[in-house]
Scaffold this motif. Structure first.
Motif, PDB file in Angstrom:
ATOM      1  N   ASP A  36      49.926   2.692  19.647  1.00  0.00           N
ATOM      2  CA  ASP A  36      49.176   1.643  20.344  1.00  0.00           C
ATOM      3  C   ASP A  36      49.207   0.333  19.566  1.00  0.00           C
ATOM      4  N   PHE A  37      49.113   0.431  18.240  1.00  0.00           N
ATOM      5  CA  PHE A  37      49.174  -0.785  17.430  1.00  0.00           C
ATOM      6  C   PHE A  37      50.528  -1.458  17.588  1.00  0.00           C
ATOM      7  N   ARG A  38      51.591  -0.680  17.561  1.00  0.00           N
ATOM      8  CA  ARG A  38      52.933  -1.248  17.705  1.00  0.00           C
ATOM      9  C   ARG A  38      53.150  -1.816  19.104  1.00  0.00           C
ATOM     10  N   ALA A  39      52.493  -1.214  20.093  1.00  0.00           N
ATOM     11  CA  ALA A  39      52.654  -1.691  21.467  1.00  0.00           C
ATOM     12  C   ALA A  39      51.979  -3.044  21.682  1.00  0.00           C
ATOM     13  N   ARG A  40      50.831  -3.252  21.053  1.00  0.00           N
ATOM     14  CA  ARG A  40      50.082  -4.509  21.196  1.00  0.00           C
ATOM     15  C   ARG A  40      49.580  -4.957  19.825  1.00  0.00           C
ATOM     16  N   PRO A  41      50.491  -5.354  18.928  1.00  0.00           N
ATOM     17  CA  PRO A  41      50.078  -5.705  17.554  1.00  0.00           C
ATOM     18  C   PRO A  41      49.174  -6.932  17.478  1.00  0.00           C
ATOM     19  N   GLY A  42      49.295  -7.834  18.441  1.00  0.00           N
ATOM     20  CA  GLY A  42      48.481  -9.044  18.392  1.00  0.00           C
ATOM     21  C   GLY A  42      46.996  -8.741  18.433  1.00  0.00           C
ATOM     22  N   PHE A  43      46.602  -7.806  19.277  1.00  0.00           N
ATOM     23  CA  PHE A  43      45.194  -7.433  19.357  1.00  0.00           C
ATOM     24  C   PHE A  43      44.742  -6.776  18.054  1.00  0.00           C
ATOM     25  N   GLY A  44      45.581  -5.890  17.520  1.00  0.00           N
ATOM     26  CA  GLY A  44      45.226  -5.214  16.279  1.00  0.00           C
ATOM     27  C   GLY A  44      45.057  -6.189  15.127  1.00  0.00           C
ATOM     28  N   LEU A  45      45.966  -7.131  15.008  1.00  0.00           N
ATOM     29  CA  LEU A  45      45.879  -8.111  13.922  1.00  0.00           C
ATOM     30  C   LEU A  45      44.672  -9.025  14.103  1.00  0.00           C
ATOM     31  N   PHE A  46      44.328  -9.315  15.355  1.00  0.00           N
ATOM     32  CA  PHE A  46      43.160 -10.166  15.616  1.00  0.00           C
ATOM     33  C   PHE A  46      41.878  -9.485  15.153  1.00  0.00           C
ATOM     34  N   GLY A  48      41.590  -6.765  13.239  1.00  0.00           N
ATOM     35  CA  GLY A  48      41.676  -6.486  11.815  1.00  0.00           C
ATOM     36  C   GLY A  48      41.417  -7.727  10.986  1.00  0.00           C
ATOM     37  N   GLY A  49      41.866  -8.884  11.488  1.00  0.00           N
ATOM     38  CA  GLY A  49      41.633 -10.137  10.782  1.00  0.00           C
ATOM     39  C   GLY A  49      40.159 -10.494  10.704  1.00  0.00           C
ATOM     40  N   ILE A  50      39.400 -10.182  11.769  1.00  0.00           N
ATOM     41  CA  ILE A  50      37.957 -10.427  11.747  1.00  0.00           C
ATOM     42  C   ILE A  50      37.306  -9.618  10.626  1.00  0.00           C
ATOM     43  N   TYR A  51      37.702  -8.376  10.513  1.00  0.00           N
ATOM     44  CA  TYR A  51      37.150  -7.480   9.490  1.00  0.00           C
ATOM     45  C   TYR A  51      37.537  -7.965   8.093  1.00  0.00           C
ATOM     46  N   PHE A  84      32.388  -1.070  15.071  1.00  0.00           N
ATOM     47  CA  PHE A  84      32.001  -2.051  16.076  1.00  0.00           C
ATOM     48  C   PHE A  84      33.111  -3.061  16.323  1.00  0.00           C
ATOM     49  N   VAL A  85      33.875  -3.369  15.283  1.00  0.00           N
ATOM     50  CA  VAL A  85      35.023  -4.241  15.480  1.00  0.00           C
ATOM     51  C   VAL A  85      36.070  -3.530  16.329  1.00  0.00           C
ATOM     52  N   ALA A  86      36.063  -2.198  16.297  1.00  0.00           N
ATOM     53  CA  ALA A  86      37.071  -1.419  17.000  1.00  0.00           C
ATOM     54  C   ALA A  86      36.821  -1.294  18.494  1.00  0.00           C
ATOM     55  N   VAL A  87      35.717  -1.810  19.012  1.00  0.00           N
ATOM     56  CA  VAL A  87      35.427  -1.694  20.438  1.00  0.00           C
ATOM     57  C   VAL A  87      36.554  -2.302  21.269  1.00  0.00           C
ATOM     58  N   LEU A 246      42.715  -0.989  10.001  1.00  0.00           N
ATOM     59  CA  LEU A 246      41.616  -0.949  10.967  1.00  0.00           C
ATOM     60  C   LEU A 246      42.098  -0.729  12.397  1.00  0.00           C
ATOM     61  N   PRO A 247      43.072  -1.512  12.890  1.00  0.00           N
ATOM     62  CA  PRO A 247      43.497  -1.278  14.274  1.00  0.00           C
ATOM     63  C   PRO A 247      44.121   0.103  14.498  1.00  0.00           C
ATOM     64  N   VAL A 248      44.925   0.580  13.552  1.00  0.00           N
ATOM     65  CA  VAL A 248      45.532   1.906  13.721  1.00  0.00           C
ATOM     66  C   VAL A 248      44.454   2.979  13.787  1.00  0.00           C
ATOM     67  N   LEU A 249      43.474   2.901  12.892  1.00  0.00           N
ATOM     68  CA  LEU A 249      42.396   3.898  12.878  1.00  0.00           C
ATOM     69  C   LEU A 249      41.479   3.745  14.087  1.00  0.00           C
ATOM     70  N   GLY A 250      41.274   2.530  14.546  1.00  0.00           N
ATOM     71  CA  GLY A 250      40.462   2.318  15.741  1.00  0.00           C
ATOM     72  C   GLY A 250      41.109   2.945  16.968  1.00  0.00           C
ATOM     73  N   HIS A 251      42.395   2.690  17.154  1.00  0.00           N
ATOM     74  CA  HIS A 251      43.120   3.317  18.259  1.00  0.00           C
ATOM     75  C   HIS A 251      43.099   4.840  18.128  1.00  0.00           C
ATOM     76  N   ALA A 252      43.292   5.325  16.887  1.00  0.00           N
ATOM     77  CA  ALA A 252      43.317   6.776  16.664  1.00  0.00           C
ATOM     78  C   ALA A 252      41.975   7.419  17.014  1.00  0.00           C
ATOM     79  N   THR A 253      40.879   6.730  16.710  1.00  0.00           N
ATOM     80  CA  THR A 253      39.548   7.260  17.029  1.00  0.00           C
ATOM     81  C   THR A 253      39.379   7.413  18.536  1.00  0.00           C
ATOM     82  N   TRP A 254      39.880   6.447  19.281  1.00  0.00           N
ATOM     83  CA  TRP A 254      39.805   6.543  20.735  1.00  0.00           C
ATOM     84  C   TRP A 254      40.552   7.780  21.229  1.00  0.00           C
ATOM     85  N   HIS A 255      41.746   7.994  20.726  1.00  0.00           N
ATOM     86  CA  HIS A 255      42.546   9.130  21.185  1.00  0.00           C
ATOM     87  C   HIS A 255      41.933  10.461  20.756  1.00  0.00           C
ATOM     88  N   LEU A 256      41.306  10.491  19.587  1.00  0.00           N
ATOM     89  CA  LEU A 256      40.638  11.726  19.173  1.00  0.00           C
ATOM     90  C   LEU A 256      39.425  12.008  20.057  1.00  0.00           C
TER      91      LEU A 256
END
Length: 264
Positions: A36-46, A48-51, A84-87, A246-256
């Motif tokens: 998911d991170f590789r599919a939409r890296p812009g969102f993940g970097l955004f 993750g950048g806040i964090y 909360f950033v992962a929402v 952060l974005p990789v783990l956030g996406h992973a939490t959703w899938h789990l």
């Protein structure tokens, strides 16, 4: 509420059935998070950048008030605020799985929409546990090291690692910190994505989250250990690793969450 305005949809009120999962599910969730991170890296970097920016602001503040050594305990507790950033990341993963358009307007609208729902109450739970962590660090410092003031984190680390009092502080702090982290992980790992997707109250979500961990203790706590380890390692280069971790783990939490609970 339809999916164009949020994740909730026409969901029934109540806790979903809990599934049995294994380490294969944990591995698959982490792989899906990376995809998911590789599919939409812009969102993940955004997100993750806040964090990352938050960590740098804390470091600058502590340096300004002459307590830079406090960045170590705060950095350890800082990951508690990550979910909360992962929402926004949950919404990205949901849209990718559903084949829906992933747009900035749609994802950010969902993030802001959460303040009107039960997810906001979880913020009080997380912040409460975070402040318990901060105050117990101060209490243990007073008990083991007195009210010493450290001019730098190097001096703090030297005292902690080279004196019996420092060893005691480190040992007790590790046990207390592990307990608080386990409590927070158990109450939020399923609750946060569940509240983002379903119309349930936050108490029900927390109970479901704890029940999921109790039913699947080894894979769930193993996932928590992986999340904690990766996050702490990502803090080392001035929080820069959080841009990806952060974005990789956030996406992973959703899938789990989707693997551990039955569909609505």
């Amino acid at each position: 509420m339809n999916n164009s305005t949020g994740m909730a949809g026409e969901e029934p009120v109540g806790a979903p059935p809990i599934r049995a999962i294994s380490f294969d599910d944990v591995k698959a969730s982490l792989g899906a998070g990376w995809s998911d991170f590789r599919a939409r890296p812009g969102f993940g970097l955004f997100f993750g950048g806040i964090y990352m920016l938050g960590g740098l602001v804390i470091l600058a503040f502590l340096t300004r008030i002459g307590s830079p050594w406090m960045i170590i305990p705060l950095a350890i507790g800082f990951p508690l605020l990550g979910p909360f950033v992962a929402v926004g990341l949950y919404e990205v993963s949901r849209r990718l799985a559903a084949g829906e358009p992933v747009t900035r307007k749609g994802v950010l609208a969902e993030v802001f929409h959460q303040r009107e729902r039960q997810l906001g109450w979880m913020a009080f739970v997380v912040m409460f546990i975070f402040w318990i962590w901060v105050y117990q660090v101060r209490l243990l410092l007073a008990l083991f090291l007195g009210f010493k003031s450290f001019s730098s984190w190097d001096a703090f680390v030297q005292v902690v690692l080279s004196t019996p009092e420092g060893w005691g502080f480190l040992a007790v702090g590790t046990v207390v910190g592990a307990f608080l982290a386990s409590v927070l992980f158990s109450t939020t790992v399923i609750a946060l994505p569940m509240l983002a997707e379903r119309e349930v109250d936050f108490i029900t979500a927390m109970i479901t989250s704890v029940s999921t961990v109790v039913k699947n203790p080894v894979p769930m706590l193993g996932f928590g250990f992986i999340v904690g380890l990766i996050t702490l390692l990502a803090l080392l280069p001035l929080f820069a690793g959080l841009l990806i971790a952060l974005p990789v783990l956030g996406h992973a939490t959703w899938h789990l969450y989707k693997r551990a609970t039955a569909p609505a």
